[in-house]
Design an enzyme around this catalytic site. Sequence first.
Site, PDB file in Angstrom:
ATOM      1  N   ASP A   1       0.828  -1.208   0.000  1.00 12.17           N
ATOM      2  CA  ASP A   1       0.000   0.000   0.000  1.00 12.17           C
ATOM      3  C   ASP A   1       0.863   1.260   0.000  1.00 12.17           C
ATOM      4  O   ASP A   1       1.955   1.268   0.569  1.00 12.17           O
ATOM      5  CB  ASP A   1      -0.915  -0.026   1.242  1.00 12.17           C
ATOM      6  CG  ASP A   1      -2.066   0.953   1.127  1.00 12.17           C
ATOM      7  OD1 ASP A   1      -2.352   1.424   0.004  1.00 12.17           O
ATOM      8  OD2 ASP A   1      -2.694   1.243   2.165  1.00 12.17           O
TER       9      ASP A   1
ATOM     10  N   ASN B   1       1.248   3.439  -3.004  1.00 13.98           N
ATOM     11  CA  ASN B   1       1.736   3.900  -4.314  1.00 13.98           C
ATOM     12  C   ASN B   1       1.209   5.296  -4.652  1.00 13.98           C
ATOM     13  O   ASN B   1       1.939   6.126  -5.195  1.00 13.98           O
ATOM     14  CB  ASN B   1       1.293   2.939  -5.425  1.00 13.98           C
ATOM     15  CG  ASN B   1       1.928   1.574  -5.315  1.00 13.98           C
ATOM     16  OD1 ASN B   1       2.864   1.381  -4.545  1.00 13.98           O
ATOM     17  ND2 ASN B   1       1.412   0.619  -6.079  1.00 13.98           N
ATOM     18  N   GLY B   2      -0.076   5.520  -4.342  1.00 12.77           N
ATOM     19  CA  GLY B   2      -0.700   6.804  -4.671  1.00 12.77           C
ATOM     20  C   GLY B   2      -0.077   7.945  -3.877  1.00 12.77           C
ATOM     21  O   GLY B   2       0.227   9.008  -4.429  1.00 12.77           O
ATOM     22  N   ARG B   3       0.136   7.714  -2.586  1.00 13.33           N
ATOM     23  CA  ARG B   3       0.731   8.750  -1.748  1.00 13.33           C
ATOM     24  C   ARG B   3       2.186   9.011  -2.140  1.00 13.33           C
ATOM     25  O   ARG B   3       2.669  10.131  -2.100  1.00 13.33           O
ATOM     26  CB  ARG B   3       0.625   8.367  -0.261  1.00 13.33           C
ATOM     27  CG  ARG B   3      -0.749   8.693   0.330  1.00 13.33           C
ATOM     28  CD  ARG B   3      -0.995   7.936   1.602  1.00 13.33           C
ATOM     29  NE  ARG B   3      -1.339   6.541   1.318  1.00 13.33           N
ATOM     30  CZ  ARG B   3      -1.404   5.597   2.243  1.00 13.33           C
ATOM     31  NH1 ARG B   3      -1.118   5.894   3.500  1.00 13.33           N
ATOM     32  NH2 ARG B   3      -1.746   4.379   1.906  1.00 13.33           N
ATOM     33  N   TRP B   4       2.878   7.967  -2.537  1.00 17.32           N
ATOM     34  CA  TRP B   4       4.260   8.117  -3.003  1.00 17.32           C
ATOM     35  C   TRP B   4       4.285   9.040  -4.225  1.00 17.32           C
ATOM     36  O   TRP B   4       5.111   9.954  -4.315  1.00 17.32           O
ATOM     37  CB  TRP B   4       4.826   6.739  -3.349  1.00 17.32           C
ATOM     38  CG  TRP B   4       6.260   6.704  -3.779  1.00 17.32           C
ATOM     39  CD1 TRP B   4       7.355   6.543  -2.974  1.00 17.32           C
ATOM     40  CD2 TRP B   4       6.751   6.816  -5.122  1.00 17.32           C
ATOM     41  NE1 TRP B   4       8.502   6.549  -3.740  1.00 17.32           N
ATOM     42  CE2 TRP B   4       8.165   6.711  -5.060  1.00 17.32           C
ATOM     43  CE3 TRP B   4       6.147   6.986  -6.374  1.00 17.32           C
ATOM     44  CZ2 TRP B   4       8.967   6.773  -6.195  1.00 17.32           C
ATOM     45  CZ3 TRP B   4       6.951   7.057  -7.503  1.00 17.32           C
ATOM     46  CH2 TRP B   4       8.353   6.950  -7.409  1.00 17.32           C
TER      47      TRP B   4
ATOM     48  N   HIS C   1       2.336   3.445  -9.195  1.00 15.91           N
ATOM     49  CA  HIS C   1       2.122   1.999  -9.388  1.00 15.91           C
ATOM     50  C   HIS C   1       3.306   1.371 -10.126  1.00 15.91           C
ATOM     51  O   HIS C   1       3.690   0.235  -9.853  1.00 15.91           O
ATOM     52  CB  HIS C   1       0.820   1.760 -10.158  1.00 15.91           C
ATOM     53  CG  HIS C   1      -0.400   2.121  -9.362  1.00 15.91           C
ATOM     54  ND1 HIS C   1      -0.622   1.644  -8.086  1.00 15.91           N
ATOM     55  CD2 HIS C   1      -1.456   2.928  -9.647  1.00 15.91           C
ATOM     56  CE1 HIS C   1      -1.770   2.135  -7.625  1.00 15.91           C
ATOM     57  NE2 HIS C   1      -2.291   2.927  -8.548  1.00 15.91           N
TER      58      HIS C   1
ATOM     59  N   LEU D   1      10.465 -20.757  -5.177  1.00 11.71           N
ATOM     60  CA  LEU D   1       9.469 -19.879  -4.558  1.00 11.71           C
ATOM     61  C   LEU D   1       8.148 -19.906  -5.319  1.00 11.71           C
ATOM     62  O   LEU D   1       8.127 -19.843  -6.543  1.00 11.71           O
ATOM     63  CB  LEU D   1      10.001 -18.434  -4.565  1.00 11.71           C
ATOM     64  CG  LEU D   1       9.008 -17.346  -4.124  1.00 11.71           C
ATOM     65  CD1 LEU D   1       8.789 -17.386  -2.621  1.00 11.71           C
ATOM     66  CD2 LEU D   1       9.481 -15.962  -4.560  1.00 11.71           C
TER      67      LEU D   1
ATOM     68  N   ARG E   1      -4.763  -2.034   8.764  1.00  9.31           N
ATOM     69  CA  ARG E   1      -5.998  -2.798   8.547  1.00  9.31           C
ATOM     70  C   ARG E   1      -5.739  -3.841   7.469  1.00  9.31           C
ATOM     71  O   ARG E   1      -4.743  -3.770   6.742  1.00  9.31           O
ATOM     72  CB  ARG E   1      -7.144  -1.875   8.135  1.00  9.31           C
ATOM     73  CG  ARG E   1      -6.874  -1.026   6.898  1.00  9.31           C
ATOM     74  CD  ARG E   1      -8.085  -0.178   6.492  1.00  9.31           C
ATOM     75  NE  ARG E   1      -7.700   0.783   5.470  1.00  9.31           N
ATOM     76  CZ  ARG E   1      -7.321   2.044   5.707  1.00  9.31           C
ATOM     77  NH1 ARG E   1      -7.297   2.495   6.936  1.00  9.31           N
ATOM     78  NH2 ARG E   1      -6.963   2.835   4.712  1.00  9.31           N
ATOM     79  N   LEU E   2      -6.689  -4.779   7.356  1.00  7.07           N
ATOM     80  CA  LEU E   2      -6.509  -5.873   6.404  1.00  7.07           C
ATOM     81  C   LEU E   2      -7.077  -5.567   5.025  1.00  7.07           C
ATOM     82  O   LEU E   2      -6.680  -6.190   4.041  1.00  7.07           O
ATOM     83  CB  LEU E   2      -7.172  -7.149   6.937  1.00  7.07           C
ATOM     84  CG  LEU E   2      -6.395  -7.866   8.039  1.00  7.07           C
ATOM     85  CD1 LEU E   2      -7.247  -8.977   8.633  1.00  7.07           C
ATOM     86  CD2 LEU E   2      -5.091  -8.428   7.491  1.00  7.07           C
TER      87      LEU E   2
HETATM   88  C1  IPE Z   1      -5.385  -2.646  -0.099  1.00  3.21           C
HETATM   89  O1  IPE Z   1      -5.069  -1.321  -0.337  1.00  3.21           O
HETATM   90  C2  IPE Z   1      -5.439  -3.400  -1.379  1.00  3.21           C
HETATM   91  C3  IPE Z   1      -4.167  -3.608  -2.051  1.00  3.21           C
HETATM   92  C4  IPE Z   1      -2.987  -3.251  -1.587  1.00  3.21           C
HETATM   93  C5  IPE Z   1      -4.264  -4.276  -3.315  1.00  3.21           C
HETATM   94  P1  IPE Z   1      -6.193  -0.210  -0.507  1.00  3.21           P
HETATM   95  O2  IPE Z   1      -5.469   1.073  -0.663  1.00  3.21           O
HETATM   96  O3  IPE Z   1      -7.132  -0.589  -1.576  1.00  3.21           O
HETATM   97  O4  IPE Z   1      -6.960  -0.289   0.887  1.00  3.21           O
HETATM   98  P2  IPE Z   1      -7.785   0.809   1.673  1.00  3.21           P
HETATM   99  O5  IPE Z   1      -8.776   1.387   0.709  1.00  3.21           O
HETATM  100  O6  IPE Z   1      -6.816   1.840   2.142  1.00  3.21           O
HETATM  101  O7  IPE Z   1      -8.394   0.074   2.810  1.00  3.21           O
HETATM  102  C1  IPE Z   2      -1.555   0.241  -3.393  1.00  5.79           C
HETATM  103  O1  IPE Z   2      -1.328   1.611  -3.439  1.00  5.79           O
HETATM  104  C2  IPE Z   2      -1.808  -0.342  -4.755  1.00  5.79           C
HETATM  105  C3  IPE Z   2      -3.192  -0.779  -5.008  1.00  5.79           C
HETATM  106  C4  IPE Z   2      -4.138  -0.794  -4.107  1.00  5.79           C
HETATM  107  C5  IPE Z   2      -3.513  -1.223  -6.349  1.00  5.79           C
HETATM  108  P1  IPE Z   2      -2.520   2.653  -3.413  1.00  5.79           P
HETATM  109  O2  IPE Z   2      -2.876   2.989  -4.816  1.00  5.79           O
HETATM  110  O3  IPE Z   2      -3.636   2.175  -2.576  1.00  5.79           O
HETATM  111  O4  IPE Z   2      -1.808   3.895  -2.727  1.00  5.79           O
HETATM  112  P2  IPE Z   2      -2.449   4.919  -1.710  1.00  5.79           P
HETATM  113  O5  IPE Z   2      -3.009   4.127  -0.576  1.00  5.79           O
HETATM  114  O6  IPE Z   2      -3.502   5.660  -2.473  1.00  5.79           O
HETATM  115  O7  IPE Z   2      -1.307   5.784  -1.289  1.00  5.79           O
HETATM  116 MG    MG Z   3      -4.061   2.393  -0.592  1.00  2.00          MG
END
Ligand code: IPE
Ligand code: IPE
Ligand code: MG
Length: 240
Positions: free
Chosen positions: A16, A18-21, A33, A127, A194-195
């Site tokens: 988790d 990638n977007g914030r990065w 991504h 693996l 969280r999961l």
């Molecule tokens: C969890 O991340 C799913 C994956 C890493 C593929 P999300 O970014 O989708 O989760 P939430 O929305 O923060 O719970």
């Molecule tokens: C995880 O990074 C990748 C996927 C869920 C596909 P995010 O895209 O959720 O990144 P944030 O949480 O917005 O930073």
């Molecule tokens: Mg995320």
Amino acid sequence: MLDADRIPRHVAIIMDGNGRWAAAKGVPRLAGHNAGMKAMIEIVDRADKLGIKHLTVYAFSTENWKRSAEEVSGIFKLLIKYVQSELKKIMDNNVRIRILGDPSAIPQDALRSVEKAINDTADNTGLQFNIALNYGGRDDIRRAVSSIAEEVREGKISPEDITEDTISDRLYTGKEFTGCGDPELIIRTSGEERLSNVLLWQCAYSEFVFVDDLWPDFTPEKFEKAIEVYQNRNRRYGGR
Ligand code: IPE
Ligand code: IPE
Ligand code: MG
């Protein structure tokens, strides 16, 4: 120091951040991504070298379809790109690729590319690299329940014969699918704790390690650190 004799058999990672990065760098989310894919490749490599038997990465959840069409299709395009560019190295390293999740909704071209990788690597014995793609823990359990109900209807099993293994076996991690079983360790990056619907049944006694690094910044060294944290935990399974 890592204890080489106590490497977990199955590690799952919620990749988790990638977007914030990307936002922090002022670049498009898809650039995040892309950086995330590169980080993932490094972690697969290290997992293999450490002798981990199963590495599961949460790449796309059943809820991630809520994102923009552009982001969703971009993620799958990146998947195709990296499956193609990495397949030779994956073969050389004897890594076997599997998918956890419902393939039916995955875009055709991505599915074809992933299926080729699954078929090409089917006999590899190193693996096992599980990509959770269109995966949801609740959907995983729902499918298992549905398949058990079907067998009850056909008279193959009776309700009182249903054990925990009856359910475990029918999950994507179960012996009727990938056989990777429950993860000893679940790592989540980006500071979220969280999961998000990953491996809900399978995590009953998993250890959780949450790290603040955004996924593209998660290095093999940080991965080893997380395993070290796991090795220092005292797992009791409800016993004394
Ligand atoms: C969890 O991340 C799913 C994956 C890493 C593929 P999300 O970014 O989708 O989760 P939430 O929305 O923060 O719970
Ligand atoms: C995880 O990074 C990748 C996927 C869920 C596909 P995010 O895209 O959720 O990144 P944030 O949480 O917005 O930073
Ligand atoms: Mg995320």
